[in-house]
Design an enzyme around this catalytic site. Structure first.
Site, PDB file in Angstrom:
ATOM      1  N   ASP A  64      51.229  26.544  75.422  1.00 44.94           N
ATOM      2  CA  ASP A  64      50.869  25.152  75.671  1.00 44.94           C
ATOM      3  C   ASP A  64      49.817  24.754  74.649  1.00 44.94           C
ATOM      4  OD1 ASP A  64      50.989  22.659  76.849  1.00 44.94           O
ATOM      5  OD2 ASP A  64      49.644  23.163  78.500  1.00 44.94           O
ATOM      6  N   GLY A  65      49.721  23.472  74.408  1.00 41.64           N
ATOM      7  CA  GLY A  65      48.713  22.937  73.513  1.00 41.64           C
ATOM      8  C   GLY A  65      48.477  21.484  73.823  1.00 41.64           C
ATOM      9  N   GLU A 108      50.568  22.515  70.038  1.00 40.81           N
ATOM     10  CA  GLU A 108      51.775  23.142  70.596  1.00 40.81           C
ATOM     11  C   GLU A 108      52.346  24.160  69.603  1.00 40.81           C
ATOM     12  OE1 GLU A 108      52.901  22.909  73.623  1.00 40.81           O
ATOM     13  OE2 GLU A 108      52.360  20.934  74.413  1.00 40.81           O
ATOM     14  N   ASP A 164      56.475  23.591  77.160  1.00 40.90           N
ATOM     15  CA  ASP A 164      56.722  22.265  77.743  1.00 40.90           C
ATOM     16  C   ASP A 164      56.793  21.203  76.647  1.00 40.90           C
ATOM     17  OD1 ASP A 164      54.050  21.907  77.043  1.00 40.90           O
ATOM     18  OD2 ASP A 164      53.323  21.776  79.105  1.00 40.90           O
ATOM     19  N   HIS A 173      53.066  20.687  83.864  1.00 37.18           N
ATOM     20  CA  HIS A 173      52.307  20.234  85.036  1.00 37.18           C
ATOM     21  C   HIS A 173      53.184  20.230  86.291  1.00 37.18           C
ATOM     22  CE1 HIS A 173      49.329  19.103  82.065  1.00 37.18           C
ATOM     23  NE2 HIS A 173      50.272  18.457  81.434  1.00 37.18           N
ATOM     24  N   ASP A 218      48.016  25.699  80.593  1.00 42.43           N
ATOM     25  CA  ASP A 218      47.342  24.406  80.604  1.00 42.43           C
ATOM     26  C   ASP A 218      45.854  24.573  80.928  1.00 42.43           C
ATOM     27  OD1 ASP A 218      47.551  21.447  80.468  1.00 42.43           O
ATOM     28  OD2 ASP A 218      46.945  21.594  82.565  1.00 42.43           O
TER      29      ASP A 218
END
Length: 148
Positions: A10-11, A50, A72, A127, A137
């Site tokens: 994630d980023g 990301e 994501d 999320h 996250d």
């Protein structure tokens, strides 16, 4: 046979562009071992973070592996799965609109890493209910908090 590793990445940047963080969880099902890595940059974008998360995760592998990357980021996943990268390269790093492809430096690094590792890309809803994606996250936020 190559070792199998499952990676979640994630980023994000807040604001975008702004203070960014990236994170990855590397999981070895054979060893039932998990490792978390994360970091931050001061002036960046969501997309750069990301891509950086995937790069840092693949760089952390000590040997050539079969890798399942869960992200994501549709931007990251689609570039590989939908052939965007091949098209950009064929068009001398121009987008479908003729503009320069953003983040070329990171894309080129990812291309090199995917020559070392056999990577399958998986999209996960951010999320939501994916425990490892949610943990990534949290680590992104921690990375940003630690750099302030």
């Amino acid at each position: 046979m190559k070792p199998h590793v499952i990676i979640y990445t994630d980023g994000g940047a807040s604001p975008n562009p702004g203070l960014g963080g990236w994170a990855a969880i590397l999981y070895s099902p054979v060893h039932n071992a998990e490792r978390e890595i994360y970091g931050a940059e001061r002036d960046t974008t969501n997309n750069r973070m990301e891509l950086t998360a995937a790069i840092k995760a693949l760089e952390a592998l000590k040997t050539s592996c079969e890798v399942d990357i869960h992200t994501d980021s549709a931007y990251l996943q689609n570039a590989f799965v939908k052939g965007w990268l091949r098209n950009w390269q064929r068009k001398n790093w121009k987008s479908s609109t003729g503009s320069d492809v953003l983040n070329r430096d990171l894309w080129e690094k990812l291309i090199e890493l995917t020559k070392i590792h056999k990577v399958k890309w998986h999209w996960v809803k951010g999320h939501a209910e994916d425990e490892r994606n949610n943990r990534c996250d949290e680590l992104v936020r921690r990375a940003r908090d630690e750099i302030i």
